[in-house]
Design an enzyme around this catalytic site. Structure first.
Site: not given
Ligand code: ATP
Length: 314
Positions: A14, A102, A107, A144
């Site tokens: 997203k 990533p 995202m 999200d």
């Molecule tokens: P946000 O939803 O806050 O925008 P983000 O996109 O910055 O989050 P994500 O990739 O969703 O970050 O990951 C956030 C944290 O969630 C990571 O640091 C990781 O430790 C944890 N996590 C748990 N499960 C997963 C998964 N299946 N994939 C990625 N990260 C995960």
């Protein structure tokens, strides 16, 4: 009778076209008004019946994703299991995640994987839960996750889990994503925002009540990419830039190269650029990757649908 042994679901990343952040609440979360937009960068999550719950992760950033019960996909499996009973539904699930979104890049890749796991287990267990019921379970897993189920373009309120689909023409937008070296922790970015705001000397409760941007919604209804580009906004951006100053250069480079708009994705550090067409997006991606202001680039389109089961081959 066909016995389903494995189910794969595909789920998009997203963007937040607007991210308006309120003051911190008593529970530590912030009230948001956000405009979510699902784009064509997908993770794939496969679930298979097994003796116990396990998860394996391959692809982009796999080494930094938890391989235990903290993985959001496994949390989703457990949450769904609590809602359905009987047959093989209480048995374990082997979850395999192929990541292209990533990690910790703003995202919502983790939330996406949780949404995909919900959709896939609903099918594996022939549980038959409605989209509405899955969305309720999604909201208990993370802010999200419900949007990752829904996809498209939607306004999110509360922590982002109260969704209203945005009524807009079927315009396809062309985006360029600039991935950064490293990650930003979402809670740290929110904490930096609170610090920035209090250093401005304003009592946090007194201002910053988040509001939907009428200009952005009007731009979406018009389907005019140039207007949309000018209307993009993200309250977390100053906080992300304070923690990752090099992103300023990335944003400036994209705008200089002709992007219609630029912003940090969610809590960052990915930078997002809107292009006028597929051709412009290609030119922008090629030029950006030559400037050395990011680790890699990707071209995506949006909106795309939310998490869905991939039809079995043959
Ligand atoms: P946000 O939803 O806050 O925008 P983000 O996109 O910055 O989050 P994500 O990739 O969703 O970050 O990951 C956030 C944290 O969630 C990571 O640091 C990781 O430790 C944890 N996590 C748990 N499960 C997963 C998964 N299946 N994939 C990625 N990260 C995960």
């Amino acid at each position: 009778m066909t016995i389903v042994t494995g189910v794969t679901a595909r789920v998009p990343a997203k963007l937040n076209l607007q991210l308006a952040v309120g003051p911190p609440r008593a529970d530590g979360y912030h009230d948001l008004v956000t405009v979510f937009h699902a784009v064509s960068l997908f993770d794939e999550v496969t679930v298979e019946a097994a003796g116990r719950d396990t998860v394996t992760v391959t692809g982009e950033g796999a080494g930094t994703v938890p391989h235990d019960g903290d993985n959001l996909a496994l949390r989703a499996v457990a949450a769904l299991r609590r809602q359905v009973r009987g047959g093989n539904r209480t048995a374990g699930v082997r979850v395999s995640i192929a990541k292209r979104i990533p990690v910790a890049a703003g995202m919502a890749g983790g939330s996406a994987d949780a949404a995909a796991a919900l959709v896939a287990c609903n099918e594996l267990w022939t549980a038959g839960l409605t989209a509405q019921r899955l969305a309720e379970i999604a909201a208990t897993i993370g802010s999200d996750v419900a949007f990752a189920l829904l996809g498209g373009t939607a306004v999110g309120r509360g922590r982002g889990e109260r969704l209203t689909p945005a009524l807009a023409p079927a315009t396809q937008y062309h985006w360029v994503l600039a991935f950064a070296d490293g990650q930003l922790s979402t809670p740290e970015v929110y904490a930096a925002l609170d610090r920035l705001r209090s250093s401005q000397g304003v009592a946090p409760q007194a201002k910053h009540q988040p509001d939907l941007d009428a200009g952005l919604m009007s731009a979406l209804r018009s389907g005019d990419a140039a207007r949309l580009g000018r209307a993009l906004s993200n309250d977390l951006q100053p906080a992300a830039l304070s923690l990752y100053p090099a992103l300023r250069k990335t944003l400036a480079a994209g705008l200089e190269l002709g992007a219609l708009g630029a912003l940090v994705a969610g809590s960052g550090p990915t930078c997002v650029f809107l292009a006028a067409s597929a051709e412009r997006a290609l030119e922008l991606a090629v030029s950006l990757s030559g400037t050395g202001v990011c680790r890699s680039v990707a071209r995506v389109t949006g909106p795309v649908p939310g998490a869905a089961v991939v039809p079995a081959q043959g």
